[in-house]
Write an enzyme that holds these catalytic residues in place. Sequence first.
Site, PDB file in Angstrom:
ATOM      1  N   TYR A  73      -9.252   7.255 -18.886  1.00 19.77           N
ATOM      2  CA  TYR A  73      -8.213   8.107 -18.294  1.00 19.77           C
ATOM      3  C   TYR A  73      -8.816   9.026 -17.231  1.00 19.77           C
ATOM      4  O   TYR A  73      -8.237   9.227 -16.171  1.00 19.77           O
ATOM      5  CB  TYR A  73      -7.533   8.940 -19.380  1.00 19.77           C
ATOM      6  CG  TYR A  73      -6.300   9.639 -18.890  1.00 19.77           C
ATOM      7  CD1 TYR A  73      -5.041   9.040 -19.030  1.00 19.77           C
ATOM      8  CD2 TYR A  73      -6.361  10.890 -18.262  1.00 19.77           C
ATOM      9  CE1 TYR A  73      -3.896   9.659 -18.573  1.00 19.77           C
ATOM     10  CE2 TYR A  73      -5.228  11.514 -17.793  1.00 19.77           C
ATOM     11  CZ  TYR A  73      -3.989  10.910 -17.949  1.00 19.77           C
ATOM     12  OH  TYR A  73      -2.870  11.523 -17.485  1.00 19.77           O
ATOM     13  N   PHE A 125       7.029   4.322  10.130  1.00 23.97           N
ATOM     14  CA  PHE A 125       7.460   3.197   9.310  1.00 23.97           C
ATOM     15  C   PHE A 125       8.642   3.684   8.473  1.00 23.97           C
ATOM     16  O   PHE A 125       8.786   4.881   8.257  1.00 23.97           O
ATOM     17  CB  PHE A 125       6.308   2.711   8.422  1.00 23.97           C
ATOM     18  CG  PHE A 125       6.729   1.576   7.541  1.00 23.97           C
ATOM     19  CD1 PHE A 125       7.057   0.343   8.092  1.00 23.97           C
ATOM     20  CD2 PHE A 125       6.835   1.733   6.170  1.00 23.97           C
ATOM     21  CE1 PHE A 125       7.485  -0.693   7.284  1.00 23.97           C
ATOM     22  CE2 PHE A 125       7.263   0.688   5.363  1.00 23.97           C
ATOM     23  CZ  PHE A 125       7.589  -0.527   5.915  1.00 23.97           C
ATOM     24  N   ASP A 126       9.509   2.772   7.979  1.00 23.03           N
ATOM     25  CA  ASP A 126      10.760   3.250   7.358  1.00 23.03           C
ATOM     26  C   ASP A 126      10.553   4.129   6.119  1.00 23.03           C
ATOM     27  O   ASP A 126      11.305   5.070   5.917  1.00 23.03           O
ATOM     28  CB  ASP A 126      11.798   2.130   7.144  1.00 23.03           C
ATOM     29  CG  ASP A 126      11.250   0.909   6.438  1.00 23.03           C
ATOM     30  OD1 ASP A 126      10.099   0.963   6.002  1.00 23.03           O
ATOM     31  OD2 ASP A 126      11.989  -0.091   6.328  1.00 23.03           O
ATOM     32  N   ASP A 216      -1.398   7.370   9.758  1.00 25.40           N
ATOM     33  CA  ASP A 216      -0.871   6.420   8.785  1.00 25.40           C
ATOM     34  C   ASP A 216      -1.718   5.167   8.974  1.00 25.40           C
ATOM     35  O   ASP A 216      -1.558   4.418   9.934  1.00 25.40           O
ATOM     36  CB  ASP A 216       0.612   6.145   9.042  1.00 25.40           C
ATOM     37  CG  ASP A 216       1.159   5.045   8.126  1.00 25.40           C
ATOM     38  OD1 ASP A 216       0.350   4.347   7.485  1.00 25.40           O
ATOM     39  OD2 ASP A 216       2.389   4.887   8.064  1.00 25.40           O
ATOM     40  N   ALA A 218      -2.342   2.274   7.393  1.00 29.26           N
ATOM     41  CA  ALA A 218      -2.111   1.008   6.680  1.00 29.26           C
ATOM     42  C   ALA A 218      -2.927  -0.152   7.272  1.00 29.26           C
ATOM     43  O   ALA A 218      -3.507  -0.944   6.537  1.00 29.26           O
ATOM     44  CB  ALA A 218      -0.630   0.671   6.686  1.00 29.26           C
ATOM     45  N   LYS A 259      -2.502  -3.489   2.530  1.00 28.38           N
ATOM     46  CA  LYS A 259      -2.660  -4.262   3.762  1.00 28.38           C
ATOM     47  C   LYS A 259      -4.160  -4.516   4.002  1.00 28.38           C
ATOM     48  O   LYS A 259      -4.718  -5.470   3.499  1.00 28.38           O
ATOM     49  CB  LYS A 259      -2.040  -3.510   4.952  1.00 28.38           C
ATOM     50  CG  LYS A 259      -0.515  -3.565   4.973  1.00 28.38           C
ATOM     51  CD  LYS A 259       0.128  -2.483   4.179  1.00 28.38           C
ATOM     52  CE  LYS A 259       1.636  -2.449   4.343  1.00 28.38           C
ATOM     53  NZ  LYS A 259       2.267  -1.564   3.368  1.00 28.38           N
ATOM     54  N   HIS A 450      19.430  -2.892   3.716  1.00 28.50           N
ATOM     55  CA  HIS A 450      19.022  -4.277   3.971  1.00 28.50           C
ATOM     56  C   HIS A 450      18.395  -4.964   2.765  1.00 28.50           C
ATOM     57  O   HIS A 450      18.366  -6.176   2.695  1.00 28.50           O
ATOM     58  CB  HIS A 450      18.080  -4.341   5.175  1.00 28.50           C
ATOM     59  CG  HIS A 450      16.828  -3.533   5.007  1.00 28.50           C
ATOM     60  ND1 HIS A 450      16.825  -2.161   5.003  1.00 28.50           N
ATOM     61  CD2 HIS A 450      15.541  -3.905   4.825  1.00 28.50           C
ATOM     62  CE1 HIS A 450      15.580  -1.729   4.840  1.00 28.50           C
ATOM     63  NE2 HIS A 450      14.793  -2.768   4.734  1.00 28.50           N
TER      64      HIS A 450
HETATM   65  N1  F0G Z   1       3.113   2.814   6.524  1.00 30.69           N
HETATM   66  C1  F0G Z   1       3.178   1.637   7.165  1.00 30.69           C
HETATM   67  C2  F0G Z   1       2.781   1.557   8.610  1.00 30.69           C
HETATM   68  C3  F0G Z   1       3.621   0.495   6.491  1.00 30.69           C
HETATM   69  O1  F0G Z   1       3.692  -0.661   7.151  1.00 30.69           O
HETATM   70  C4  F0G Z   1       3.979   0.594   5.126  1.00 30.69           C
HETATM   71  C5  F0G Z   1       4.455  -0.560   4.391  1.00 30.69           C
HETATM   72  C6  F0G Z   1       3.884   1.847   4.492  1.00 30.69           C
HETATM   73  C7  F0G Z   1       3.446   2.936   5.230  1.00 30.69           C
HETATM   74  C8  F0G Z   1       4.267   2.046   3.057  1.00 30.69           C
HETATM   75  O2  F0G Z   1       3.316   1.481   2.233  1.00 30.69           O
HETATM   76  O3  F0G Z   1       4.527  -0.348   0.993  1.00 30.69           O
HETATM   77  O4  F0G Z   1       2.350   0.593   0.173  1.00 30.69           O
HETATM   78  O5  F0G Z   1       4.411   1.929   0.027  1.00 30.69           O
HETATM   79  N2  F0G Z   1       4.804  -1.648   4.952  1.00 30.69           N
HETATM   80  C9  F0G Z   1       5.225  -2.875   4.297  1.00 30.69           C
HETATM   81  C10 F0G Z   1       5.727  -3.853   5.329  1.00 30.69           C
HETATM   82  C11 F0G Z   1       6.150  -2.701   3.133  1.00 30.69           C
HETATM   83  O6  F0G Z   1       6.273  -4.885   4.920  1.00 30.69           O
HETATM   84  O7  F0G Z   1       5.551  -3.631   6.531  1.00 30.69           O
HETATM   85  P1  F0G Z   1       3.675   0.876   0.782  1.00 30.69           P
END
Ligand code: F0G
Length: 458
Positions: A73, A125-126, A216, A218, A259, A450
Amino acid sequence: MKNIYFPEPFRIKSVEPLTILKREEREKKIEKAGYNVFALAASDVYIDLLTDSGTGAMSSQQWAGVMLGDESYAGADCYYKVQDSAKKIFDMPYIQLVHQGRAAEKVLLPILLSGKKYAISNMHFDTTRAHVELAGARAIDCVVPQALDTTTYYDFKGNMDCERLERYIDELGAENIGVIIMTITNNSAGGQPVSVENIRKTREIAHKHGIKFMIDAARYAENSYFVKQREREFADSTIADIVKATFEGADCFTMSAKKDAIVNMGGLIGCRDSELFELIKQRTISFEGFITYGGMSGRDIEALAQGLNEGLDENYLKYRIGQMEYLAGRLEEGGIPFQSPVGGHAVFVDAKKLLPHIPYYEFPAQALAIELYLEAGIRACDIGSFMLGNDPDTGKQLKADFEFTRLAVPRRVYTQSHLDVIADALINIKERAAKIKGYRIVEEPPILRHFTAKLAPV
Ligand code: F0G
């Protein structure tokens, strides 16, 4: 002499069988799914390009790590390993584990946006946008105009428009802006890279106005590979050095490790300031779990510690971007329009251009995604008006800047033959493009519709 283009720097040890349904079967499946690819069973898909997130193939070293993972833990061995890897790579003193990218956003953004009104990014990102809004602020995108024209070549279509950024800061007031976020690569603009020069300039603007600068991260490794190819200063640098230059002086970062760290689950937050880190730790304990595991099991942490380093290997990155370039090359030959030059994790097909007779409110990019499934069992997704949704005030359908059908390629998963199937399918679809019809929504939830909306052909 044949040019050996992108040799896979690995061989295949374990395989996952795939089903290939007949076209009539696929017609039934997509109808039953309400013409929403998210409602398809993965076992009914032949090539799954829904996302590159968490869908990569781990290496034998990573799988070996799964057995070594320490599930204590507190203070597990793997915690120290991942701290060690991440601190070296990002050159940041404080690193926090979380279970994925949006968890990092949930922990960090409310701290940065407390008492603030805005976040500005090259493109949110969304999920990042959602967490900015959940924190009570507004998310403003500020990408360079070159990104909006899919046909013109530009080395760094992901860049921040720094002049517009300065104007926003003047208009909105620096004191109202909680954070400036650089998303690398710029996913929503087509997996497009950002130059280190632009990162430095943006950071300087942020700091000149006393605003925090966040990355960010990723797809930071893919971004670094593009920098090496396209930014003269870094032509002879190692990927590791480019990463250091990228993160230099950034106040903090969030990262979905699903990623570029090639793991199925995981995320990181990094920062330089000990007071900020205290706040991050407190929120991590509430939302994710104790600070030394942050919502992850020990085996996944062990795989992450290994994957962070594998994702930076230049031969791997050459193969990775090489796959994108190969697929893009075949599409170009076939006259299929896409965001060009191709980005790092996906080909973003320009459905607006391929299906010009379908208006945005009948979702051309969604229509193309459905055709790809019908044609060859390929699952792609809409990054366009269908994803964007309705105006929260008026309830009217919004018009997206792009109508992209995204072909996101999982890491180390598909072969060149799979890429040929994708290209051939799109070329077949192009031949009957004029006959393809749009879709209307018959059922939708109020937010992030979506994922679960149901559609019907027009
Ligand atoms: N920031 C970026 C640029 C991303 O592309 C994603 C996720 C996230 C943050 C959020 O990360 O999924 O680990 O919570 N992108 C995926 C996509 C879902 O399909 O582009 P997460």
